[in-house]
Design a protein around this motif. Structure first.
Motif, mmCIF file in Angstrom:
data_model
loop_
_atom_site.group_PDB
_atom_site.id
_atom_site.type_symbol
_atom_site.label_atom_id
_atom_site.label_comp_id
_atom_site.label_asym_id
_atom_site.label_seq_id
_atom_site.Cartn_x
_atom_site.Cartn_y
_atom_site.Cartn_z
ATOM 1 N N LEU A 249 0.823 -1.197 0.000
ATOM 2 C CA LEU A 249 0.000 0.000 0.000
ATOM 3 C C LEU A 249 0.861 1.252 0.000
ATOM 4 O O LEU A 249 0.658 2.172 -0.797
ATOM 5 N N LEU A 250 1.832 1.301 0.890
ATOM 6 C CA LEU A 250 2.598 2.521 1.135
ATOM 7 C C LEU A 250 3.806 2.644 0.228
ATOM 8 O O LEU A 250 4.193 3.744 -0.166
ATOM 9 N N GLU A 251 4.416 1.501 -0.118
ATOM 10 C CA GLU A 251 5.686 1.518 -0.838
ATOM 11 C C GLU A 251 5.586 0.842 -2.195
ATOM 12 O O GLU A 251 6.499 0.163 -2.651
ATOM 13 N N LEU B 227 8.899 0.580 13.116
ATOM 14 C CA LEU B 227 8.648 0.755 11.686
ATOM 15 C C LEU B 227 8.754 2.218 11.274
ATOM 16 O O LEU B 227 9.444 2.558 10.303
ATOM 17 N N PHE B 228 8.092 3.099 12.004
ATOM 18 C CA PHE B 228 8.104 4.514 11.624
ATOM 19 C C PHE B 228 9.461 5.162 11.910
ATOM 20 O O PHE B 228 9.853 6.095 11.208
ATOM 21 N N SER C 72 0.602 -2.597 10.720
ATOM 22 C CA SER C 72 1.741 -1.678 10.739
ATOM 23 C C SER C 72 1.307 -0.240 10.915
ATOM 24 O O SER C 72 1.924 0.529 11.653
ATOM 25 N N ALA C 73 0.262 0.155 10.196
ATOM 26 C CA ALA C 73 -0.124 1.572 10.161
ATOM 27 C C ALA C 73 -1.467 1.859 10.809
ATOM 28 O O ALA C 73 -1.859 3.018 10.903
ATOM 29 N N GLY C 74 -2.171 0.829 11.263
ATOM 30 C CA GLY C 74 -3.522 1.043 11.742
ATOM 31 C C GLY C 74 -3.664 1.299 13.227
ATOM 32 O O GLY C 74 -4.758 1.595 13.700
ATOM 33 N N GLN D 223 -3.167 8.123 -0.207
ATOM 34 C CA GLN D 223 -3.814 8.659 0.991
ATOM 35 C C GLN D 223 -4.233 7.507 1.900
ATOM 36 O O GLN D 223 -4.623 6.436 1.419
ATOM 37 N N CYS D 224 -4.136 7.724 3.197
ATOM 38 C CA CYS D 224 -4.393 6.668 4.185
ATOM 39 C C CYS D 224 -5.725 5.965 3.930
ATOM 40 O O CYS D 224 -6.790 6.585 4.007
#
Length: 407
Positions: free
Chosen positions: A90-92, A175-176, A241-243, A352-353
């Motif tokens: 999704l992000l990369e 991760l961040f 990871s991002a949620g 976008q998220c």
């Protein structure tokens, strides 16, 4: 900031370290200097071009063809460096590799799923707030609410078990941090990288996920052929990871905003329909996600500066979200009278998220439960920051509340 000669062009250049503890503690002076220096600057310490104004950050976010995510959204350049874990789909990733996973996750987290969750999450938020208030009027808003609620409801929605949920926040922190340079923040997390990544990967397997959750729905999409079975665990991993961290820090931001702006809490109590505006204004004002990188896919000009092919750009979302050119002279103020739509706190464009509406529902659930029970919120001591290379986070927000009359 001083005007210095860059090898390719004249561009305002800074040797400041945006990942240093002084700027992480309070980035506002640096963000102001970055915006005032010009639309594009050069950070000599890392050899990257920096965007701090809203117009250029927005333009780069939506131009995925010119500024790719597939080379990594951190300082590491995947064209020349091996990622420490399989890149996020999704992000990369960019189209076409990005398209099918994005469609699947958008459907899984769509309006139907949120309608199904709304009533239960509202009840969970009310139960949590009652538990917190029963222990007394003073508590840490981060530990008691901002962390407790997402860790209570989101893993259930994904379908992971109770055991090991304490790994989610340190994994997200690692991760961040990894999107930034290999500084002391990264070094602190490295000893646990294998343990945390291994636990998260194990939760992404089909047999680890409860029926009826987001994770099972992702695997069902693989069974239908919407994505491959190799992609399914990576899409589940994107949720884990991002949620969690981003929602925790968004909730912390809005709770801190109200604890330091009592007039705005009073305003929300008078007009509870502004609850979603309140969360988005807090995300604009605080920008829990402060920065993301992109990589130029060709020699590309932006605002008169030529960014060479393959060079990294660093977009300061936090600076853009307080740019007076977009938000007016009072951009530094948290104000429920503002229309915060268009902020870049959740990104913009095709990256976008995808889970932003889930985060909004979690925040709305907590704020509505507080509105019915709490008349005032105030700090009882200094709030303490948690430093992260990408995230603007709170370690502790000590507060005192006065219960609403009639309870």
């Amino acid at each position: 900031m001083t005007l210095a000669e860059h090898p390719a062009t004249d561009v305002p250049t800074s040797d400041a370290d945006p990942f240093g503890h002084e700027i992480l503690e309070d980035p506002t002076p640096f963000h102001t200097a970055l915006r005032e220096a010009g639309p594009v600057s050069y950070l000599s310490r890392y050899g990257v071009f920096a965007f701090g104004r809203y117009a250029e950050v927005h333009a780069a976010l939506v131009d995925w063809q010119g500024f790719q995510s597939a080379a990594g959204v951190g300082l590491s350049n995947f064209r020349t460096e091996e990622p420490w874990r399989p890149p996020s789909l999704l992000l990369e990733a960019d189209p076409p590799r990005h398209d099918a996973p994005r469609r699947v996750l958008s459907a899984v987290l769509g309006p139907r799923a949120l309608r199904r969750l709304r009533e239960g999450w509202a009840a969970d938020a009310e139960a949590l707030v009652d538990e917190v208030l029963a222990r007394g009027p003073e508590f840490d808003a981060v530990a008691s609410l901002a962390e407790a609620f997402p860790l209570r409801v989101f893993p259930d929605a994904v379908g992971i078990g109770e055991a090991g949920r304490e790994h989610l926040l340190p994994y997200g922190d690692l991760l961040f941090n990894a999107f930034g340079p290999h500084n002391d923040l990264v070094a602190t997390g490295l000893p646990r990288m294998g343990e945390l990544a291994g636990w998260v990967d194990a939760q992404c397997r089909r047999d680890a996920l409860a029926p009826g959750g987001f994770g099972a729905a992702i695997w069902a999409a693989a069974d239908r052929g919407d994505i491959t079975h190799d992609q399914a665990p990576l899409v589940v991993r994107s949720l884990l990871s991002a949620g969690v961290d981003t929602t925790v820090h968004g909730l912390s931001a809005v709770l801190h905003a109200f604890a330091t702006h009592p007039d705005q809490w009073a305003r929300l109590r008078e007009r509870p329909e502004l609850v979603r505006v309140a969360f988005d204004e807090a995300v604009r004002w605080a920008s829990p996600v402060q920065t993301f990188f992109r990589t130029a896919t060709r020699d590309i000009e932006i605002a008169g500066t030529s960014v060479p092919d393959g060079r990294k750009i660093l977009m300061f979302l936090g600076a853009a979200n307080r740019d007076p050119r977009r938000w007016g002279a009072d951009a530094d103020r948290f104000d429920l009278g503002r229309d915060p739509s268009g902020h870049v706190g959740f990104g913009m464009g095709i990256h976008q998220c995808v889970g932003q509406h889930v985060a909004r529902l979690e925040a709305e659930s907590v704020l509505r439960a507080l509105l019915r029970r709490v008349e005032t919120i105030e700090l009882t001591g200094p709030a303490r920051r948690h430093h992260n290379n990408t995230l603007r986070a709170w370690e502790s927000i000590p507060v005192r509340v006065r219960p609403a009359t009639g309870r």
